[in-house]
Design a protein around this motif. Structure first.
Motif, PDB file in Angstrom:
ATOM      1  N   UNK A   1       0.836  -1.193   0.000  1.00 46.87           N
ATOM      2  CA  UNK A   1       0.000   0.000   0.000  1.00 46.87           C
ATOM      3  C   UNK A   1       0.879   1.253   0.000  1.00 46.87           C
ATOM      4  N   UNK A   2       1.998   1.184   0.697  1.00 50.60           N
ATOM      5  CA  UNK A   2       2.908   2.323   0.746  1.00 50.60           C
ATOM      6  C   UNK A   2       3.383   2.698  -0.654  1.00 50.60           C
ATOM      7  N   UNK A   3       3.660   1.672  -1.486  1.00 49.38           N
ATOM      8  CA  UNK A   3       4.082   1.949  -2.862  1.00 49.38           C
ATOM      9  C   UNK A   3       2.937   2.584  -3.639  1.00 49.38           C
ATOM     10  N   UNK A   4       1.705   2.109  -3.442  1.00 47.36           N
ATOM     11  CA  UNK A   4       0.548   2.709  -4.125  1.00 47.36           C
ATOM     12  C   UNK A   4       0.399   4.170  -3.724  1.00 47.36           C
ATOM     13  N   UNK A   5       0.604   4.475  -2.453  1.00 49.06           N
ATOM     14  CA  UNK A   5       0.539   5.855  -1.987  1.00 49.06           C
ATOM     15  C   UNK A   5       1.654   6.694  -2.603  1.00 49.06           C
ATOM     16  N   UNK A   6       2.836   6.100  -2.722  1.00 48.69           N
ATOM     17  CA  UNK A   6       3.958   6.787  -3.362  1.00 48.69           C
ATOM     18  C   UNK A   6       3.639   7.102  -4.820  1.00 48.69           C
ATOM     19  N   UNK A   7       3.068   6.126  -5.532  1.00 48.84           N
ATOM     20  CA  UNK A   7       2.688   6.350  -6.931  1.00 48.84           C
ATOM     21  C   UNK A   7       1.633   7.443  -7.030  1.00 48.84           C
ATOM     22  N   UNK A   8       0.651   7.433  -6.138  1.00 48.55           N
ATOM     23  CA  UNK A   8      -0.399   8.461  -6.156  1.00 48.55           C
ATOM     24  C   UNK A   8       0.211   9.851  -6.021  1.00 48.55           C
ATOM     25  N   UNK A   9       1.236   9.971  -5.204  1.00 48.84           N
ATOM     26  CA  UNK A   9       1.899  11.253  -5.026  1.00 48.84           C
ATOM     27  C   UNK A   9       2.677  11.703  -6.241  1.00 48.84           C
ATOM     28  N   UNK A  10       2.955  10.776  -7.155  1.00 46.66           N
ATOM     29  CA  UNK A  10       3.683  11.091  -8.385  1.00 46.66           C
ATOM     30  C   UNK A  10       2.748  11.566  -9.500  1.00 46.66           C
ATOM     31  N   UNK A  11       1.447  11.366  -9.354  1.00 45.06           N
ATOM     32  CA  UNK A  11       0.488  11.803 -10.371  1.00 45.06           C
ATOM     33  C   UNK A  11       0.466  13.326 -10.357  1.00 45.06           C
ATOM     34  N   UNK A  12       0.676  13.966 -11.511  1.00 39.71           N
ATOM     35  CA  UNK A  12       0.801  15.422 -11.527  1.00 39.71           C
ATOM     36  C   UNK A  12      -0.404  16.173 -10.970  1.00 39.71           C
ATOM     37  N   UNK A  13      -1.588  15.623 -11.087  1.00 36.89           N
ATOM     38  CA  UNK A  13      -2.790  16.277 -10.564  1.00 36.89           C
ATOM     39  C   UNK A  13      -2.770  16.409  -9.044  1.00 36.89           C
ATOM     40  N   UNK A  14      -1.966  15.600  -8.363  1.00 38.22           N
ATOM     41  CA  UNK A  14      -1.921  15.646  -6.902  1.00 38.22           C
ATOM     42  C   UNK A  14      -1.482  17.018  -6.395  1.00 38.22           C
ATOM     43  N   UNK A  15      -0.811  17.780  -7.246  1.00 41.08           N
ATOM     44  CA  UNK A  15      -0.376  19.122  -6.864  1.00 41.08           C
ATOM     45  C   UNK A  15      -1.565  20.057  -6.643  1.00 41.08           C
ATOM     46  N   UNK A  16      -2.662  19.820  -7.342  1.00 43.60           N
ATOM     47  CA  UNK A  16      -3.825  20.702  -7.253  1.00 43.60           C
ATOM     48  C   UNK A  16      -5.112  19.988  -6.840  1.00 43.60           C
ATOM     49  N   UNK A  17      -5.181  18.695  -7.027  1.00 46.63           N
ATOM     50  CA  UNK A  17      -6.406  17.951  -6.772  1.00 46.63           C
ATOM     51  C   UNK A  17      -6.134  16.776  -5.842  1.00 46.63           C
ATOM     52  N   UNK A  18      -7.119  15.934  -5.630  1.00 48.91           N
ATOM     53  CA  UNK A  18      -6.994  14.797  -4.720  1.00 48.91           C
ATOM     54  C   UNK A  18      -6.865  13.496  -5.502  1.00 48.91           C
ATOM     55  N   UNK A  19      -5.995  12.618  -5.022  1.00 52.06           N
ATOM     56  CA  UNK A  19      -5.850  11.279  -5.591  1.00 52.06           C
ATOM     57  C   UNK A  19      -6.255  10.287  -4.504  1.00 52.06           C
ATOM     58  N   UNK A  20      -7.300   9.544  -4.765  1.00 55.71           N
ATOM     59  CA  UNK A  20      -7.776   8.530  -3.820  1.00 55.71           C
ATOM     60  C   UNK A  20      -7.122   7.196  -4.164  1.00 55.71           C
ATOM     61  N   UNK A  21      -6.608   6.510  -3.168  1.00 50.49           N
ATOM     62  CA  UNK A  21      -5.995   5.196  -3.351  1.00 50.49           C
ATOM     63  C   UNK A  21      -6.934   4.167  -2.743  1.00 50.49           C
ATOM     64  N   UNK A  22      -7.457   3.285  -3.606  1.00 50.16           N
ATOM     65  CA  UNK A  22      -8.412   2.295  -3.124  1.00 50.16           C
ATOM     66  C   UNK A  22      -7.986   0.901  -3.569  1.00 50.16           C
ATOM     67  N   UNK A  23      -7.887  -0.050  -2.629  1.00 51.77           N
ATOM     68  CA  UNK A  23      -7.505  -1.402  -3.011  1.00 51.77           C
ATOM     69  C   UNK A  23      -8.622  -2.107  -3.784  1.00 51.77           C
ATOM     70  N   UNK A  24      -8.223  -2.969  -4.686  1.00 54.11           N
ATOM     71  CA  UNK A  24      -9.161  -3.805  -5.438  1.00 54.11           C
ATOM     72  C   UNK A  24      -9.327  -5.102  -4.646  1.00 54.11           C
ATOM     73  N   UNK A  25     -10.559  -5.469  -4.338  1.00 57.44           N
ATOM     74  CA  UNK A  25     -10.781  -6.682  -3.559  1.00 57.44           C
ATOM     75  C   UNK A  25     -11.237  -7.857  -4.427  1.00 57.44           C
ATOM     76  N   UNK A  26     -11.653  -7.565  -5.650  1.00 49.80           N
ATOM     77  CA  UNK A  26     -12.054  -8.648  -6.553  1.00 49.80           C
ATOM     78  C   UNK A  26     -11.900  -8.154  -7.986  1.00 49.80           C
ATOM     79  N   UNK A  27     -11.341  -8.991  -8.833  1.00 47.54           N
ATOM     80  CA  UNK A  27     -11.221  -8.675 -10.256  1.00 47.54           C
ATOM     81  C   UNK A  27     -11.771  -9.836 -11.062  1.00 47.54           C
ATOM     82  N   UNK A  28     -12.579  -9.532 -12.053  1.00 54.33           N
ATOM     83  CA  UNK A  28     -13.095 -10.558 -12.958  1.00 54.33           C
ATOM     84  C   UNK A  28     -12.554 -10.245 -14.347  1.00 54.33           C
ATOM     85  N   UNK A  29     -11.742 -11.108 -14.882  1.00 56.10           N
ATOM     86  CA  UNK A  29     -11.192 -10.944 -16.220  1.00 56.10           C
ATOM     87  C   UNK A  29     -12.121 -11.592 -17.227  1.00 56.10           C
ATOM     88  N   UNK A  30     -12.034 -11.137 -18.477  1.00 55.47           N
ATOM     89  CA  UNK A  30     -12.827 -11.758 -19.553  1.00 55.47           C
ATOM     90  C   UNK A  30     -12.393 -13.175 -19.767  1.00 55.47           C
TER      91      UNK A  30
END
Length: 118
Positions: A89-118
């Protein structure tokens, strides 16, 4: 672990940015995409249309109703997302901080609990 990095944009803030600021954000996304592609963390990214282009569907008493516009009235709206896979999760938070919009807007970090592939 998979995470959604949700970009919440405030159009009131965006409208105050200079063209140089906007160019910085756009080129920053290109650099960020290149980085997380090279690290193997990018699964997918999408930018979303404006809230005015959206519609909301609700089914009440068995009948669907459709209304124009975003789901809720708020200053911020979901502008896009990055779907990433990171070791922590710490790495996901680090990546969120690298998104350029984080300078002016909010980046929400949410874990995926289930994925269904085709």
């Amino acid at each position: 672990m998979k995470y959604l990095l949700l970009i919440h944009m405030n159009p009131d803030i965006w409208s105050t940015l200079t063209q140089d600021d906007i160019d910085e954000v756009m080129s920053g996304h290109d650099q960020f995409i290149k980085h997380i592609t090279e690290t193997g963390e990018l699964i997918r990214t999408d930018a979303l249309g404006q809230p005015a282009q959206s519609a909301v569907v609700r089914v009440r008493q068995g009948a669907p109703t459709v209304t124009d516009g975003p789901y809720v009235e708020a200053k911020e709206f979901l502008a896009g997302f990055y779907f990433v896979e990171c070791d922590t999760k710490e790495r996901a938070l680090e990546l969120a901080g690298m998104i350029p919009d984080a300078k002016w807007n909010a980046i929400e970090v949410r874990p995926i609990v289930h994925t269904q592939e085709k």
